[in-house]
Every structure is written in C-alpha cells, then in structure tokens.
Write an enzyme that holds these catalytic residues in place. Structure first.
Site, PDB file in Angstrom:
ATOM      1  CD  GLU A 131      -3.103  -0.366   2.508  1.00  0.00           C
ATOM      2  OE1 GLU A 131      -3.516   0.010   2.721  1.00  0.00           O
ATOM      3  OE2 GLU A 131      -4.574  -1.678   1.917  1.00  0.00           O
ATOM      4  CD  GLU A 278      -3.224  -6.962   3.758  1.00  0.00           C
ATOM      5  OE1 GLU A 278      -4.379  -6.022   4.318  1.00  0.00           O
ATOM      6  OE2 GLU A 278      -2.040  -6.230   3.616  1.00  0.00           O
TER       7      GLU A 278
END
Length: 537
Positions: A131, A278
C-alpha cells in the site's frame, strides 16, 4: 448363515471407506495451479508465535496451500521446503529505497531470499512494498525502479519464473459505486499507475489489490446494506444495479473488483487480472466506533467469501474470471497497536484455536474449522510440557474425563508421551462438555481441530466412528440375539407342552411376515443412519 449380515455390513463399511479415500486422492491430483484459490496472510505481531516448523505443520493440517508473507523469514522459507505450499514473498516498504537505487542490491536480495529456497519452496510471486500510495507516497517513483530492478534480477536467476507486483490500497480507485463510473486517482494515473499497469502487462503479472467490503460498509454511512457486504442472498429489489451497464451486483466484493477492471479499462488496459492480496473482516472492535466488527459477521463474510471463490462464479462484468484471494489474516495479531479491531482480523488465535468456526461444508477440508461438528480438542503445538501435564492431571481428575484408554496396555497408551495423552484427555473432556465455548482451553495449552487425531486402534472420543460404533454393536446384537433365540426356543420346545411351545415361539422366534419385515427395516435404518453420518465425509 447367521453371520452373513455381519460380514456384509463390514464389507460395506470397508468398501465405502476405500472409495472415500480414492475419491479424495483423485480430487487432490486433479487440482490445477491456475484454479482460483483462497490463501492466507501471515502476520507476525503475535504473542508466542509458532516456531517455523510448527507453523508449517499447522498450515498443512488446515490444508492451506497458498500463503503471503510480509517479510522474507528465511527460517520459515526453509521449513516450507517440499510442502507444495505456494508463497507470495513480501518486501517491506523500508527496503524499497535500496532496491530501487541499485541493481546490485536487487541481485543480492534475490540471491539471499529467493535462490536458496526456490523451487523447493514454491515462491509464486514477490509482493514489493505494501500500500505504498497510502503509507509511503514519497516512495512511488523509487517503487517503479525497484520493480524493474527486481524483475531483472528474478528473470535471470529464478527458475521457474516468479511473478512480481505491488499490493495497492483500494483507495486509489475513486467513485467505485456503481463500478462503471470508477476511475483511478488522477494524480497517480499517468505518473505511477499507467507505467505500473504496463509493467504488469509486459510481465504477465496481476494487479495486487487490498480490498475490504468492511471498510466500504463503515464509510458508506448506511448506504451499503450489511447483507450486501456479507454475501448474504438479497431479494431482487435490494440488488445493486449499475445504471450504465444494467449489471446486477449481489455483493460489495464483486462490485469492488469490477470497479478495478473499469478503472484499468479507462487507461486502455484490459489484459491485467486482479489478485486480492488482502480481504477479511474483524471479529471484535469498539462497540461504539466499530459496531460491525463481530464474530458472527466475520464468520459470515469469510465463510461466504471462500464459497464464492471456490464456486468460480467470477463477477458480473467478468463471469469468466474469478480472482484468487488471500484472507487477512491467519492469526489475531494481538501485539498490533491501534483500534481494537486491529488485533482481531485472524481466523485463529495465536495458539491455533479457531476464533470462530467457519461454515465450509464442501470445501474439501480447506481451513477445517467448519460447523459439521467434526471438531476435536488436542494439545496445542509447542505447549509447555509442565503445563500440559498439569492440564492432563486436571482433566483426568477433577474434570472427570474418561482417561481409561490412555492407561498401560490400552489402545491409546502409545505413544507414551504427555502430548498424546493430554490430547486424548482434552478431547474426552471437550466431548463430555458438549464442545461448549471454553471447554477446550486448559489455560491456553489446548486447541480445537477438525483433523481426527485418532491413529491405528486408538479412536478418540470425538471420532465419528466412535460415535457410530454404537450402531454397529446394536446391529450385531440384533443379528446374534435373533440367531440365539431361534436356537434356544427350538431346544426349549422339545421339552415343553404344545401350548408352551406355541407361547414360546410367539414371544421369541424369528419373526415372520410383517413383523419380520420390521426387523429387516430396523437393520436397514441402522445401516442408512451409519452411512449418512459424518463418518463418510
């Protein structure tokens, strides 16, 4: 002739067991690595984390075949060798600068973290950073350089080839509902995302995306229904319809994936698949600020997610493409700072006990925490021997577990060690207490499993065979007593009056006509009841 039904029953049982084993083996052999899969993320902010060897044993017991690691733990990579478990190997954000600044550093990283293990340890992909646009935006320019450097190092040395990508937050996609209106954040589109997508297209790699319907629900302020977020069936009136495509969306997960595909299409990229690195749902959180973080919701989301992926139903936009996913996460990371939910995303507690029981009937044994009642309580891997002994003494004493089978000479005495004996005693207590919450704790040295711990002649109390053994004995008793009664009554009739013989035969002889049919029906019901029990699954 009296023994024929007994032999037939046991032949029937043995044949069924053999066929079950053959079918299971055939199913395993037919698996294709391209088939959509469900993997798990393994975080390490866990108190008393399993040793690498015990962790691998746990993964195998849960039939987990795909894992994502956030760092290159060399001990764990070595322990995974030869298991067939496929690994996405993570590179932390703090290593991006070094990898993006020097090709030699990238080569050295591959030489240290990949070549000593691959392909004995199956490294399927490398996830560079995590991220980065949200957590470290200043590193975006260097991230592209790091991808190219690492790709070059991998392509010249890794065999078989290893894919390379970077997990992105879903927040890079703006206006995702309805999906056809979605587009990438324009400040990132030309400078970062388009070069990234071109790289992924050129290397036949996937767009790694961290995607959470839980956060979409939290941020929607009531616009998104909870049931839509949890994959629950909706009446047509509550299905989301994209006004531009007229595609019907029954869950948020599919809508978010299609939003990613529409965003890529807006940049004229149509050949990059989406891999969900995820997704998950927290099982606990602040009642005031995180009201949807409950065990029931987490159980529902992850159970339905797994079914959804294994059904290979794709999305409304791409029904032919089912994205594989990695559930966040395997264990509750109780050492993580932040909101209550931060430490409660795991499927299991750190000792291997399920946080909740997934409803995964028909999943082939994957993540075997399902609610088919095939659960056992055993000693936790790596538990302290002294603590195990104390718990064993309590279970067999004040706990009143049936520990007769672990006495010398009995079927479960071997192997003669504390772990094996404690496992039997724990399961005896657990089953006796009706598997209620807290009955498989023993001060943290026990864990629930759906893998039958029985071995050889040692049948654990929770074994389905143990439970159905009563059926066998009642059937055998029915057959044997029927045979003996016929013989005894015949002999008694030789020394009795005709009236007595008539009375005796009326009471005890093998039944004729309709009443004999009832006896046969009883035997059929016994066998049917046995065959439809969990023993066959």
């Amino acid at each position: 002739m009296g023994m024929t039904p007994i032999v037939s029953i046991f032949h029937f049982l043995l044949l069924s067991l053999s066929l079950s084993s053959l079918f299971a083996a055939a199913a395993n052999q037919s698996k294709d690595e391209e088939t959509p899969f469900v993997g798990v993320n393994i975080g390490t902010d866990v108190s008393n984390l399993f040793t690498p060897e015990d962790l691998v044993a746990f993964l195998k017991s849960q039939q987990i075949t795909h894992v994502r690691l956030y760092d290159a733990d060399t001990a764990l990579l070595a322990a995974l060798a030869g298991t067939g478990i496929r690994v996405v190997l993570g590179v932390p954000n703090n290593q991006l600068l070094a990898l993006g600044s020097s090709n030699a550093t990238a080569v050295a990283w591959v030489a240290r973290h990949v070549l000593p293990f691959h392909p004995s340890t199956l490294i399927s992909a490398v996830a560079l950073g995590d991220e980065v646009p949200a957590s470290l935006p200043s590193a975006l320019p260097i991230l592209l350089h790091a991808l190219r450097s690492l790709s070059s190092a991998l392509s010249t040395s890794a065999d078989p080839p290893i894919k390379l990508s970077t997990p992105l937050p879903f927040s890079i996609i703006l206006d995702p509902f309805p999906p056809s209106q979605a587009f990438f954040n324009q400040t990132l589109a030309s400078s970062f995302l388009l070069p990234l997508l071109q790289f992924l297209s050129d290397t036949d790699s996937a767009l790694m995306l961290n995607l959470y319907p839980y956060y979409a629900l939290m941020e929607s302020r009531g616009v998104i229904p909870l049931d839509n977020s949890l994959f629950k069936p909706l009446p047509p009136s509550l299905e989301e319809v994209d006004p531009n495509t007229l595609l019907h969306y029954t869950n948020v997960f599919d809508a978010m994936i299609d939003a990613a595909y529409f965003s890529m299409k807006n940049l004229n990229v149509t050949d990059v698949p989406v891999l969900i690195t995820e997704t998950g749902w927290p099982s606990n959180g602040s009642r005031k600020d995180e009201p949807f973080a409950t065990k029931d919701n987490a159980d529902t989301y992850n159970s339905n997610l797994i079914k959804h992926i294994l059904d290979r139903s794709g999305t409304p936009l791409h029904p032919e493409i089912t994205s594989s996913v990695y559930i966040y996460e395997l264990f509750n990371e109780d050492l993580r700072p932040g909101p209550v939910s931060e430490g409660n995303w795991g499927l299991f507690y750190g000792n291997g006990t399920p946080v909740y029981l997934l409803n995964l009937v028909g999943s082939g044994g994957f993540l075997a925490t399902d609610t088919t009642n095939r659960t056992y309580c055993v000693a936790a891997k790596g538990a302290d021997v002294k603590a195990l002994q104390a718990a064993l003494d309590w279970a067999c004493g004040p706990g009143r577990a049936n520990c007769s089978e672990i006495q010398p000479g009995e079927s479960c005495y071997e192997p003669n060690n504390v772990w094996s004996h404690a496992s039997y005693a724990f399961d005896s207590y657990y089953q006796k207490e009706g598997k209620v919450v807290g009955s498989c704790y023993f001060q943290g040295v026990a864990m629930v499993t759906t893998t039958d711990p029985g071995h050889g002649d040692c049948i654990f109390p929770g074994s389905c065979f143990s439970k159905n053994l009563n059926y066998i004995w009642w059937t055998l008793l029915f057959v044997v007593l029927g045979s003996k009664q016929e013989s005894n009554i015949t002999r008694a009739g030789a020394n009795a009056t005709q009236a007595s013989k008539a009375e005796g035969f009326t009471r005890f002889r093998p039944r004729k006509r309709w009443d004999q049919g009832l006896g046969i029906l009883y035997m059929v019901m016994v066998v049917v009841s046995f065959s439809t029990s969990n023993f066959w699954t």
